[in-house]
Design a protein around this motif. Structure first.
Motif, PDB file in Angstrom:
ATOM      1  N   THR A   1      69.303  16.661 -71.268  1.00  0.00           N
ATOM      2  CA  THR A   1      70.164  16.694 -72.449  1.00  0.00           C
ATOM      3  C   THR A   1      70.144  15.337 -73.139  1.00  0.00           C
ATOM      4  O   THR A   1      70.301  14.304 -72.493  1.00  0.00           O
ATOM      5  CB  THR A   1      71.607  17.056 -72.053  1.00  0.00           C
ATOM      6  N   VAL A  60      72.403  19.154 -77.154  1.00  0.00           N
ATOM      7  CA  VAL A  60      71.052  19.169 -77.711  1.00  0.00           C
ATOM      8  C   VAL A  60      70.091  18.753 -76.610  1.00  0.00           C
ATOM      9  O   VAL A  60      70.240  17.670 -76.025  1.00  0.00           O
ATOM     10  CB  VAL A  60      70.927  18.200 -78.907  1.00  0.00           C
ATOM     11  N   THR A 110      67.475  20.879 -83.428  1.00  0.00           N
ATOM     12  CA  THR A 110      68.685  21.648 -83.691  1.00  0.00           C
ATOM     13  C   THR A 110      68.977  21.630 -85.186  1.00  0.00           C
ATOM     14  O   THR A 110      68.987  20.563 -85.806  1.00  0.00           O
ATOM     15  CB  THR A 110      69.888  21.063 -82.926  1.00  0.00           C
ATOM     16  N   THR A 119      63.431  14.408 -80.571  1.00  0.00           N
ATOM     17  CA  THR A 119      64.697  15.132 -80.573  1.00  0.00           C
ATOM     18  C   THR A 119      65.296  15.012 -81.973  1.00  0.00           C
ATOM     19  O   THR A 119      65.519  13.904 -82.463  1.00  0.00           O
ATOM     20  CB  THR A 119      65.670  14.557 -79.534  1.00  0.00           C
ATOM     21  N   VAL A 154      68.193  16.510 -84.977  1.00  0.00           N
ATOM     22  CA  VAL A 154      69.355  17.288 -85.401  1.00  0.00           C
ATOM     23  C   VAL A 154      69.352  17.250 -86.926  1.00  0.00           C
ATOM     24  O   VAL A 154      69.438  16.175 -87.518  1.00  0.00           O
ATOM     25  CB  VAL A 154      70.674  16.725 -84.847  1.00  0.00           C
ATOM     26  N   SER A 192      63.450  25.102 -85.706  1.00  0.00           N
ATOM     27  CA  SER A 192      64.467  24.699 -84.730  1.00  0.00           C
ATOM     28  C   SER A 192      64.411  25.540 -83.456  1.00  0.00           C
ATOM     29  O   SER A 192      63.993  26.692 -83.441  1.00  0.00           O
ATOM     30  CB  SER A 192      65.866  24.796 -85.352  1.00  0.00           C
ATOM     31  N   GLN A 248      67.380  25.542 -81.725  1.00  0.00           N
ATOM     32  CA  GLN A 248      68.791  25.928 -81.664  1.00  0.00           C
ATOM     33  C   GLN A 248      69.378  25.840 -83.071  1.00  0.00           C
ATOM     34  O   GLN A 248      69.040  24.940 -83.840  1.00  0.00           O
ATOM     35  CB  GLN A 248      69.549  24.966 -80.741  1.00  0.00           C
TER      36      GLN A 248
END
Length: 252
Positions: free
Chosen positions: A5, A29, A35, A197, A199, A212, A214
């Motif tokens: 994570t 995430v 994400t 990673t 977002v 994505s 998620q």
């Protein structure tokens, strides 16, 4: 937080005066995943993203980014915030480049000044990043000489130059002309393939569906629905999510 994570938020609250913008938000995430955060205007998307970099400091809740965890219900020191912010790179809606600096200077400023890394080493890495986003030939140009899409790609290179654990994108295409959107989304898509990673707060639903791992759907300060793109976009469980997607995907 497990070793797989990269970001974990638990019961995050944030208010601006009497307006409660985030009402106990929790999510994780995975490292190396992308994400997407979607939802209507005013639903708390950008505020949620900004708490992950402490551009907006949460009122309460526990957030872990990279290897730094902060309980925002307790007093937070400047050193804690500095280490927390160093875990992430932030790409703004409106580029936020330094107008008096060249493209190369914009990308190297953070690592040289904030991280105190050797300039020669940073410049070599910056040129590689500019090549990656297709702008190595613009190294000596100034922001006013670039298109909006090129400025945004410089902003992405600048965020990557800090070697963050997670890259945060705040509606990175919202200020662009429609014909320039694709070039920026293409760069973000490449980063996802490379295992960064990410977002991303976005209104580009098809992009969220395709890139994505998620999707978080936010509404009125809460995460109303979260899961894979197939679940949240393809087969949403909540009526509010269905209404939102219907309006976005079928506007007429």
């Amino acid at each position: 937080m497990t070793t797989d994570t990269c970001v974990a938020a638990r019961e995050v609250h944030k208010s601006f005066g009497p307006l409660e913008v985030l009402k106990g938000v929790s999510f994780t995430v995975a490292r190396g995943s992308a994400t997407a955060i979607i939802g209507p205007s005013g639903s708390g998307k950008t505020t949620l993203l900004r708490t992950l970099n402490a551009l907006d400091v949460a009122d309460s809740g526990v957030i872990t980014v990279g290897d730094v965890e902060i309980d925002f219900a307790r007093p937070v020191s400047k050193d804690q915030l500095r280490r927390y912010r160093a875990q992430s790179g932030f790409v703004f809606q409106a580029h936020n480049l330094f107008p008096h600096m060249t493209v190369l200077q914009n990308v190297t400023e953070g690592p040289v000044v904030a991280q105190r890394r050797p300039r020669d080493e940073v410049e070599a890495e910056a040129l590689e990043l500019l090549d990656q986003v297709g702008l190595k030939d613009k190294r000596d140009a100034y922001p006013f000489q670039l298109s909006g899409g090129q400025q945004q790609r410089v902003g992405i290179a600048r965020a990557l130059a800090l070697k963050p654990k997670v890259v945060l994108f705040d509606e990175p295409t919202s200020a662009l002309d429609p014909e320039l959107v694709g070039e920026v989304l293409g760069v973000i898509r490449d980063l996802a393939v490379q295992g960064w990673t990410l977002v991303v707060v976005t209104h580009e639903i098809q992009f969220a569906r395709g890139v994505s791992d998620q999707v978080l759907f936010t509404d009125q300060g809460v995460i109303l629905e979260q899961g894979s793109p197939a679940e949240v976009i393809g087969d949403p469980k909540e009526e509010r999510t269905r209404q939102f997607l219907q309006r976005i995907l079928n506007p007429l």
